[in-house]
Scaffold this motif. Structure first.
Motif, PDB file in Angstrom:
ATOM      1  N   ALA A  71      45.522 -71.347 -50.330  1.00 12.49           N
ATOM      2  CA  ALA A  71      46.391 -70.942 -49.215  1.00 12.49           C
ATOM      3  C   ALA A  71      45.572 -70.309 -48.091  1.00 12.49           C
ATOM      4  O   ALA A  71      45.833 -70.542 -46.900  1.00 12.49           O
ATOM      5  CB  ALA A  71      47.459 -69.970 -49.705  1.00 12.49           C
ATOM      6  N   LEU A  72      44.571 -69.517 -48.466  1.00 12.37           N
ATOM      7  CA  LEU A  72      43.692 -68.910 -47.469  1.00 12.37           C
ATOM      8  C   LEU A  72      42.959 -69.992 -46.677  1.00 12.37           C
ATOM      9  O   LEU A  72      42.914 -69.953 -45.443  1.00 12.37           O
ATOM     10  CB  LEU A  72      42.688 -67.990 -48.171  1.00 12.37           C
ATOM     11  N   HIS A  73      42.402 -70.944 -47.374  1.00 13.08           N
ATOM     12  CA  HIS A  73      41.670 -72.033 -46.730  1.00 13.08           C
ATOM     13  C   HIS A  73      42.578 -72.825 -45.790  1.00 13.08           C
ATOM     14  O   HIS A  73      42.218 -73.103 -44.626  1.00 13.08           O
ATOM     15  CB  HIS A  73      41.085 -72.950 -47.804  1.00 13.08           C
ATOM     16  N   ALA A  74      43.776 -73.150 -46.248  1.00 13.67           N
ATOM     17  CA  ALA A  74      44.716 -73.935 -45.438  1.00 13.67           C
ATOM     18  C   ALA A  74      45.137 -73.174 -44.184  1.00 13.67           C
ATOM     19  O   ALA A  74      45.232 -73.757 -43.091  1.00 13.67           O
ATOM     20  CB  ALA A  74      45.946 -74.299 -46.275  1.00 13.67           C
ATOM     21  N   GLU A  77      42.312 -73.239 -41.562  1.00 11.55           N
ATOM     22  CA  GLU A  77      42.201 -74.572 -40.973  1.00 11.55           C
ATOM     23  C   GLU A  77      43.356 -74.864 -40.005  1.00 11.55           C
ATOM     24  O   GLU A  77      43.159 -75.476 -38.952  1.00 11.55           O
ATOM     25  CB  GLU A  77      42.168 -75.631 -42.072  1.00 11.55           C
ATOM     26  N   GLU A  78      44.554 -74.396 -40.363  1.00  7.16           N
ATOM     27  CA  GLU A  78      45.720 -74.600 -39.493  1.00  7.16           C
ATOM     28  C   GLU A  78      45.585 -73.851 -38.175  1.00  7.16           C
ATOM     29  O   GLU A  78      46.145 -74.269 -37.156  1.00  7.16           O
ATOM     30  CB  GLU A  78      46.996 -74.148 -40.209  1.00  7.16           C
ATOM     31  N   HIS A  79      44.865 -72.747 -38.201  1.00  5.94           N
ATOM     32  CA  HIS A  79      44.748 -71.911 -36.995  1.00  5.94           C
ATOM     33  C   HIS A  79      43.474 -72.186 -36.194  1.00  5.94           C
ATOM     34  O   HIS A  79      43.205 -71.496 -35.213  1.00  5.94           O
ATOM     35  CB  HIS A  79      44.821 -70.431 -37.380  1.00  5.94           C
ATOM     36  N   TYR A  80      42.704 -73.176 -36.616  1.00  6.46           N
ATOM     37  CA  TYR A  80      41.515 -73.560 -35.857  1.00  6.46           C
ATOM     38  C   TYR A  80      41.917 -74.143 -34.504  1.00  6.46           C
ATOM     39  O   TYR A  80      42.885 -74.895 -34.401  1.00  6.46           O
ATOM     40  CB  TYR A  80      40.715 -74.597 -36.651  1.00  6.46           C
ATOM     41  N   LEU A 101      35.329 -69.344 -52.890  1.00  7.28           N
ATOM     42  CA  LEU A 101      35.503 -70.795 -52.831  1.00  7.28           C
ATOM     43  C   LEU A 101      36.031 -71.218 -51.462  1.00  7.28           C
ATOM     44  O   LEU A 101      35.577 -72.206 -50.884  1.00  7.28           O
ATOM     45  CB  LEU A 101      36.454 -71.262 -53.939  1.00  7.28           C
ATOM     46  N   ALA A 102      36.999 -70.466 -50.948  1.00  9.58           N
ATOM     47  CA  ALA A 102      37.535 -70.761 -49.617  1.00  9.58           C
ATOM     48  C   ALA A 102      36.485 -70.493 -48.542  1.00  9.58           C
ATOM     49  O   ALA A 102      36.296 -71.307 -47.628  1.00  9.58           O
ATOM     50  CB  ALA A 102      38.790 -69.925 -49.361  1.00  9.58           C
ATOM     51  N   VAL A 103      35.789 -69.355 -48.651  1.00  8.92           N
ATOM     52  CA  VAL A 103      34.806 -68.980 -47.629  1.00  8.92           C
ATOM     53  C   VAL A 103      33.655 -69.979 -47.598  1.00  8.92           C
ATOM     54  O   VAL A 103      33.213 -70.413 -46.526  1.00  8.92           O
ATOM     55  CB  VAL A 103      34.285 -67.546 -47.876  1.00  8.92           C
ATOM     56  N   ASN A 104      33.150 -70.373 -48.760  1.00  7.83           N
ATOM     57  CA  ASN A 104      32.045 -71.336 -48.806  1.00  7.83           C
ATOM     58  C   ASN A 104      32.451 -72.687 -48.221  1.00  7.83           C
ATOM     59  O   ASN A 104      31.663 -73.345 -47.531  1.00  7.83           O
ATOM     60  CB  ASN A 104      31.553 -71.511 -50.239  1.00  7.83           C
ATOM     61  N   SER A 105      33.690 -73.101 -48.481  1.00  8.02           N
ATOM     62  CA  SER A 105      34.177 -74.363 -47.920  1.00  8.02           C
ATOM     63  C   SER A 105      34.271 -74.292 -46.405  1.00  8.02           C
ATOM     64  O   SER A 105      33.859 -75.213 -45.692  1.00  8.02           O
ATOM     65  CB  SER A 105      35.543 -74.705 -48.518  1.00  8.02           C
ATOM     66  N   LEU A 106      34.792 -73.179 -45.897  1.00  9.78           N
ATOM     67  CA  LEU A 106      34.907 -73.001 -44.442  1.00  9.78           C
ATOM     68  C   LEU A 106      33.530 -72.911 -43.794  1.00  9.78           C
ATOM     69  O   LEU A 106      33.294 -73.451 -42.711  1.00  9.78           O
ATOM     70  CB  LEU A 106      35.737 -71.748 -44.143  1.00  9.78           C
ATOM     71  N   TYR A 107      32.612 -72.237 -44.465  1.00  7.33           N
ATOM     72  CA  TYR A 107      31.251 -72.113 -43.953  1.00  7.33           C
ATOM     73  C   TYR A 107      30.591 -73.489 -43.829  1.00  7.33           C
ATOM     74  O   TYR A 107      29.900 -73.783 -42.856  1.00  7.33           O
ATOM     75  CB  TYR A 107      30.430 -71.209 -44.875  1.00  7.33           C
ATOM     76  N   ALA A 108      30.823 -74.339 -44.824  1.00  8.76           N
ATOM     77  CA  ALA A 108      30.191 -75.657 -44.852  1.00  8.76           C
ATOM     78  C   ALA A 108      30.640 -76.540 -43.691  1.00  8.76           C
ATOM     79  O   ALA A 108      29.946 -77.488 -43.319  1.00  8.76           O
ATOM     80  CB  ALA A 108      30.492 -76.349 -46.186  1.00  8.76           C
ATOM     81  N   LYS A 109      31.780 -76.237 -43.109  1.00  8.00           N
ATOM     82  CA  LYS A 109      32.290 -77.032 -41.987  1.00  8.00           C
ATOM     83  C   LYS A 109      31.558 -76.727 -40.673  1.00  8.00           C
ATOM     84  O   LYS A 109      31.703 -77.461 -39.691  1.00  8.00           O
ATOM     85  CB  LYS A 109      33.793 -76.793 -41.819  1.00  8.00           C
ATOM     86  N   ALA A 129      24.408 -63.035 -53.356  1.00  8.88           N
ATOM     87  CA  ALA A 129      23.677 -64.299 -53.503  1.00  8.88           C
ATOM     88  C   ALA A 129      24.388 -65.237 -54.469  1.00  8.88           C
ATOM     89  O   ALA A 129      24.314 -66.457 -54.333  1.00  8.88           O
ATOM     90  CB  ALA A 129      22.256 -64.031 -53.978  1.00  8.88           C
ATOM     91  N   THR A 130      25.085 -64.663 -55.450  1.00 11.21           N
ATOM     92  CA  THR A 130      25.833 -65.476 -56.402  1.00 11.21           C
ATOM     93  C   THR A 130      27.130 -66.000 -55.799  1.00 11.21           C
ATOM     94  O   THR A 130      27.533 -67.138 -56.033  1.00 11.21           O
ATOM     95  CB  THR A 130      26.147 -64.655 -57.671  1.00 11.21           C
ATOM     96  N   LEU A 131      27.784 -65.155 -55.003  1.00 16.71           N
ATOM     97  CA  LEU A 131      29.082 -65.516 -54.428  1.00 16.71           C
ATOM     98  C   LEU A 131      28.975 -66.597 -53.364  1.00 16.71           C
ATOM     99  O   LEU A 131      29.811 -67.499 -53.301  1.00 16.71           O
ATOM    100  CB  LEU A 131      29.755 -64.277 -53.825  1.00 16.71           C
ATOM    101  N   PHE A 132      27.948 -66.487 -52.507  1.00 14.69           N
ATOM    102  CA  PHE A 132      27.904 -67.350 -51.327  1.00 14.69           C
ATOM    103  C   PHE A 132      26.762 -68.355 -51.435  1.00 14.69           C
ATOM    104  O   PHE A 132      25.604 -67.988 -51.635  1.00 14.69           O
ATOM    105  CB  PHE A 132      27.772 -66.508 -50.065  1.00 14.69           C
ATOM    106  N   THR A 133      27.125 -69.637 -51.271  1.00 16.00           N
ATOM    107  CA  THR A 133      26.124 -70.689 -51.379  1.00 16.00           C
ATOM    108  C   THR A 133      25.337 -70.851 -50.082  1.00 16.00           C
ATOM    109  O   THR A 133      24.249 -71.403 -50.079  1.00 16.00           O
ATOM    110  CB  THR A 133      26.802 -72.026 -51.729  1.00 16.00           C
ATOM    111  N   GLY A 134      25.901 -70.399 -48.960  1.00 14.82           N
ATOM    112  CA  GLY A 134      25.214 -70.499 -47.674  1.00 14.82           C
ATOM    113  C   GLY A 134      24.466 -69.227 -47.344  1.00 14.82           C
ATOM    114  O   GLY A 134      24.420 -68.270 -48.122  1.00 14.82           O
ATOM    115  N   ARG A 135      23.878 -69.208 -46.182  1.00 10.67           N
ATOM    116  CA  ARG A 135      23.154 -68.018 -45.738  1.00 10.67           C
ATOM    117  C   ARG A 135      24.132 -66.914 -45.373  1.00 10.67           C
ATOM    118  O   ARG A 135      25.205 -67.159 -44.818  1.00 10.67           O
ATOM    119  CB  ARG A 135      22.294 -68.356 -44.518  1.00 10.67           C
ATOM    120  N   TYR A 136      23.723 -65.672 -45.669  1.00 11.39           N
ATOM    121  CA  TYR A 136      24.552 -64.521 -45.291  1.00 11.39           C
ATOM    122  C   TYR A 136      23.644 -63.400 -44.817  1.00 11.39           C
ATOM    123  O   TYR A 136      22.459 -63.343 -45.153  1.00 11.39           O
ATOM    124  CB  TYR A 136      25.414 -64.059 -46.466  1.00 11.39           C
TER     125      TYR A 136
END
Length: 400
Positions: A71-74, A77-80, A101-109, A129-136
């Motif tokens: 729901a957070l991810h959706a 995306e709806e408010h972009y 999971l939502a944050v990493n998906s949004l970051y990847a975009k 470092a464990t939570l986020f797959t991208g740079r922080y």
């Protein structure tokens, strides 16, 4: 409550504006993370008219339905908004299970500039470092500095009185609105109790907080003393709190992860190596010590040492306790290629005390700055190459 601009932190966020990293604001409870986020959003609205801000505050029931990561991810995306600079701010992000999971998906975009805050026990530096797959990038926020305290209460007020008050009241600004000492200390106690008896219990599944509470109070009462889990466990057991060095070491880590204490390791100045033996622990804010333990065993020298340590960390230094032969230097502060040797004291007006504080500094043969910070009440001066600073003056400096 009066609001002030926390310029150092705001400038850091401005500096990071537009970088692709996830920006994560961390720090002890009630240190001002949410207020900083709101101040930065206000800055963006004023200076970047093309910015589009998506703001989610999980403490607000209006966002209750978003406490599920799909729901957070959706919602985001709806408010972009295409053609805009899209900023995503999420406050108390840990209240959404599996938020990463939502944050990493949004970051990847690669279309959002992402900023997060969360409870200190659930968004730990050790976990990022464990939570986020991208740079922080982590922005560490501390309680109010003395400089901010003066700004809050009026820079034209009696500086000496303000310093004495700050030593005991500390930098948890939420306590400043209360008119009586009892109400102020109750506020600080409640913040502390929430961290120890709720946040850490939930994070680590603790069934009993007796050892954790006694350990925390022991560390508060022994600020600036070299110690180790073995020594602490012996002391607690002697005081009829049954424990062992393994549990003590684990609980110390929990308290440091939650930004309640900071561990400062030893460094052999002559051998130029880090030592794995005893270390020191400093409280994130002296106000907590006096709210919890009162004024028993009052030692202003230790309080000042704690304040200097936290200020050095606030200024971005790596801090160590120096060992030179059989003598000790209170702090070695390192940042990049710079290094400072520091002794901290309460009163150095006596000749014997002054010479004792100077002795280890005079034995150091390199050319890095050396200083004594004490309650001198005088302008800065020099003694055999050692700078001597009044602690209130030093805390008010914008730079070293």
């Amino acid at each position: 409550m009066k609001l002030i601009t926390r310029k150092k932190y705001l400038d850091r966020l401005i500096q990071l504006n537009g970088t692709p990293d996830i920006k994560i604001i961390t720090g002890i409870r009630r240190c001002g993370k949410s207020k900083l986020m709101q101040a930065y959003m206000a800055y963006l609205k004023e200076h970047f008219p093309d910015s589009h801000i998506i703001y989610i505050d999980f403490m607000d029931l209006a966002y209750e339905k978003l406490k599920e990561y799909h729901a957070l991810h959706a919602y985001v995306e709806e408010h972009y908004k295409a053609g805009k600079i899209n900023y995503l701010f999420i406050d108390e992000v840990q209240m959404c299970p599996q938020f990463e999971l939502a944050v990493n998906s949004l970051y990847a975009k690669s279309k959002y500039d992402i900023y997060l805050t969360g409870s200190n026990a659930f968004l730990l530096s050790a976990d990022l470092a464990t939570l986020f797959t991208g740079r922080y990038i982590e922005i560490s926020v501390f309680p109010f500095s003395f400089q901010e305290y003066c700004q809050y209460f009026g820079e034209n007020s009696d500086r000496n009185r303000l310093f004495d008050d700050y030593t005991l009241q500390g930098g948890l600004a939420g306590s400043y609105v209360y008119r009586t000492e009892k109400d102020r200390t109750n506020y600080i106690k409640e913040v502390y109790e929430t961290i120890v008896t709720r946040d850490l219990v939930q994070k680590y599944g603790l069934s009993d907080t007796t050892v954790l509470q006694h350990l925390s109070e022991f560390l508060m009462d022994n600020i600036s003393n070299l110690t180790s889990p073995n020594k602490i466990s012996d002391q607690l057991t002697a005081g009829h709190v049954a424990t062992n060095h393994v549990t003590v070491g684990k609980y110390i880590k929990y308290l440091c992860n939650a930004f309640v204490f900071y561990d400062v390791k030893r460094y052999d100045i002559r051998g130029k190596q880090y030592l794995k033996s005893s270390e020191k622990f400093y409280l994130c804010d002296t106000g907590i010590r006096y709210a919890l333990l009162g004024y028993r065993n009052m030692d202003y020298g230790r309080a000042y040492e704690n304040m200097v340590c936290i200020e050095l960390l606030r200024r971005g230094y790596d801090v160590y306790v120096g060992k030179l032969y059989q003598k000790e230097v209170d702090f070695i502060a390192m940042r990049g290629s710079s290094k400072i040797y520091i002794q901290v004291s309460d009163n150095i007006s006596g000749e014997e005390t002054f010479k004792r504080e100077c002795a280890p500094l005079l034995q150091i043969r390199d050319a890095y700055p050396k200083m004594i910070i004490a309650r001198t009440g005088h302008p800065p001066y020099s003694y055999e190459g050692i700078g001597v600073y009044d602690i209130a003056d030093w805390l008010l400096q914008d730079r070293e």
